[in-house]
Scaffold this active site. Structure first.
Site, PDB file in Angstrom:
ATOM      1  N   ALA A  11       6.293   3.183   0.952  1.00 52.51           N
ATOM      2  CA  ALA A  11       5.900   3.733   2.272  1.00 52.51           C
ATOM      3  C   ALA A  11       5.888   2.304   3.361  1.00 52.51           C
ATOM      4  CB  ALA A  11       4.583   4.506   2.316  1.00 52.51           C
ATOM      5  N   ASP A 235       8.443   7.275  -7.056  1.00 54.25           N
ATOM      6  CA  ASP A 235       8.068   5.736  -7.507  1.00 54.25           C
ATOM      7  C   ASP A 235       6.959   5.687  -8.788  1.00 54.25           C
ATOM      8  OD1 ASP A 235       6.112   6.779  -5.551  1.00 54.25           O
ATOM      9  OD2 ASP A 235       6.596   5.181  -4.181  1.00 54.25           O
TER      10      ASP A 235
END
Length: 483
Positions: A11, A235
């Protein structure tokens, strides 16, 4: 092929990492790193998805310039966000960021039509307001009906590279729309949010091969010949594969980045009433496993603090400043929704402390110390819950990801949970991505061999538990804070 590339996008940043086996060890080289973050446009927060795709191409050009002519390639990113495609395969909309406020109140609205218990029984996924289920529920109905295909973020990036459409299973499971028993999308939940099963691409497990890059990308000769392999595209799923755990020793993990994901790897889901009440999730992992875990706000808080301080201090310097402060002076409940995406993180932290009659942290060191102390206490709480729910007592807690560099937080955690903390590797997500490629290529037999390779290839720092003065008073203050 001897060369393998992990595209690992979080992010706050992304990277392309080259890996290869040399003399029995996995050797990494970072090829390209770039910033990421959502952007406010009008009243909403969006990802610049096309910029992410361009950054992948920049990284592949660098790979070619470095002499990598042929390689395998895998992609992992964060979960829950999605892209809608029209009949021509073109993107229909700007891609919403999961922290966007449009889903505020969405769970309560949806659960007027189906109970929370029914959804959890089906999916085993914790209720988070930004899960894809709730995002789709509030998405524009007209646009949803126009969509020919729904892809998650890494699926879309694979699609742009290969022209192939799929939904990778570990990422899709976080949507809160996959039925635990069937491993497929649940028709009742899809109907509730106004989408159809045929709008989703086929579900694909990690290890499958998608094939080469589209010919239009290869014509210039600037990119290597890439054979794209489906890795655990969530992830965290890749990060858990990258944990250097010894299978003979009971272990738990924290994948520590923007989020801290604390949990265990299980062979079967655990979705009873207690797990639901405590809001634990059963995300699918690679190779028929489940990641039974809790989402914790994680390094997002210190990332925002650093941004608001104009990046005056590095993360390492913030840890050093925090270490000079008195411990446990000010505490916050990290998972309070007020910290999800506040207008001003520092002000929100200070207001929280002020409202509860605590010392209000003012300096960079005091603010950082508040976050790290509070995260360690949060880990303590959830480790206890995890043991109670699973009936297992891990001997070792593995902390992987960027947070493994925070020696202060690792030591605080070891002191509180009173067992060994092993920190590292920091690039566990890229490593997990790479070893799945190696398994798919037949260079490793499976996860057990992969984790042994990781343990032999990368440094891990061990933190033993120490005694803590006045620990009971700290825990009592912590318990007295409002959740």
């Amino acid at each position: 092929m001897n060369d393998h590339i992990a595209v690992d996008i979080g992010a706050s940043s992304g990277r392309l990492v080259h890996g290869r086996l040399e003399q029995g060890k996995l050797v990494l080289q970072e090829l390209h790193r770039f910033a990421n973050g959502f952007q406010r446009k009008g009243n909403h927060d969006y990802w610049d998805i096309e910029q992410l795709f361009q950054q992948i191409l920049i990284g592949l050009r660098k790979a070619k310039q470095a002499g990598i002519d042929r390689c395998t390639l895998g992609i992992d990113t964060w979960a829950v966000d999605y892209v809608l495609l029209d009949d021509q395969g073109e993107r229909l909309h700007d891609v919403y960021a999961y922290r966007d406020a449009r889903t505020n109140g969405a769970p309560d609205q949806l659960h007027q039509h189906i109970t929370r218990e029914a959804v959890y029984s089906k999916t085993g996924i914790q209720e988070l307001p930004f899960n894809t289920l709730y995002q789709l529920y509030v998405h524009d109905d007209k646009q949803l009906k126009e969509a020919a295909q729904i892809l998650y973020i890494p699926d879309y990036l694979y699609y742009r590279l290969t022209g192939k459409r799929m939904n990778e299973a570990t990422n899709a499971s976080t949507s809160q729309m996959i039925h635990l028993a069937t491993g497929q999308y649940d028709d009742e939940l899809l109907e509730l949010v106004g989408v159809r099963r045929e709008q989703f691409a086929p579900l694909i497990e990690p290890g499958a091969t998608l094939g080469p890059l589209q010919s239009s990308l290869q014509q210039s000769g600037e990119l290597p010949h890439c054979e794209c392999i489906v890795v655990p595209t969530h992830d965290t799923a890749s990060a858990v594969v990258g944990v250097p755990a010894a299978e003979s020793i009971p272990w738990a993990f924290i994948s520590s980045g923007t989020w801290s994901l604390l949990g265990m790897e299980l062979q079967q889901p655990l979705h009873d009433e207690r797990a639901m009440a405590l809001n634990y999730t059963n995300e699918r992992g690679a190779y028929n496993t489940f990641r039974f875990l809790k989402n914790i706000m994680g390094m997002w808080m210190i990332q925002e603090v650093r941004r608001l301080q104009n990046n005056e201090y590095s993360f390492a310097e913030l840890v050093e400043l925090a270490a000079k402060e008195q411990p446990f002076q000010s505490l916050v409940r990290c998972n309070d929704t007020r910290f999800l995406n506040p207008e001003h993180m520092i002000q929100e932290l200070q207001d929280y402390c002020r409202e509860r009659g605590q010392a209000v942290p003012q300096t960079a060191g005091a603010i950082a110390r508040t976050i790290f102390d509070s995260l360690a206490l949060t880990y303590y709480d959830y480790m206890n819950e995890l043991e109670q729910l699973t009936g297992r007592k891990p001997e070792v807690l593995h902390i992987v990801g960027g947070g493994a560099n925070n020696g202060l937080l690792c030591q605080l955690t070891a002191d509180l949970i009173q067992r060994e903390v092993k920190a590292g590797p920091t690039e566990s997500t890229a490593i997990g991505n790479l070893v799945v490629q190696l398994i798919a290529c037949g260079k490793l037999d499976g996860v057990t061999e992969a984790r042994s390779l990781i343990a032999d290839s990368f440094d891990v720092v061990s933190y033993g538990p120490r005694g803590q003065d006045k620990l009971e008073q700290v825990l009592q203050r912590w318990r007295n804070l409002e959740g």
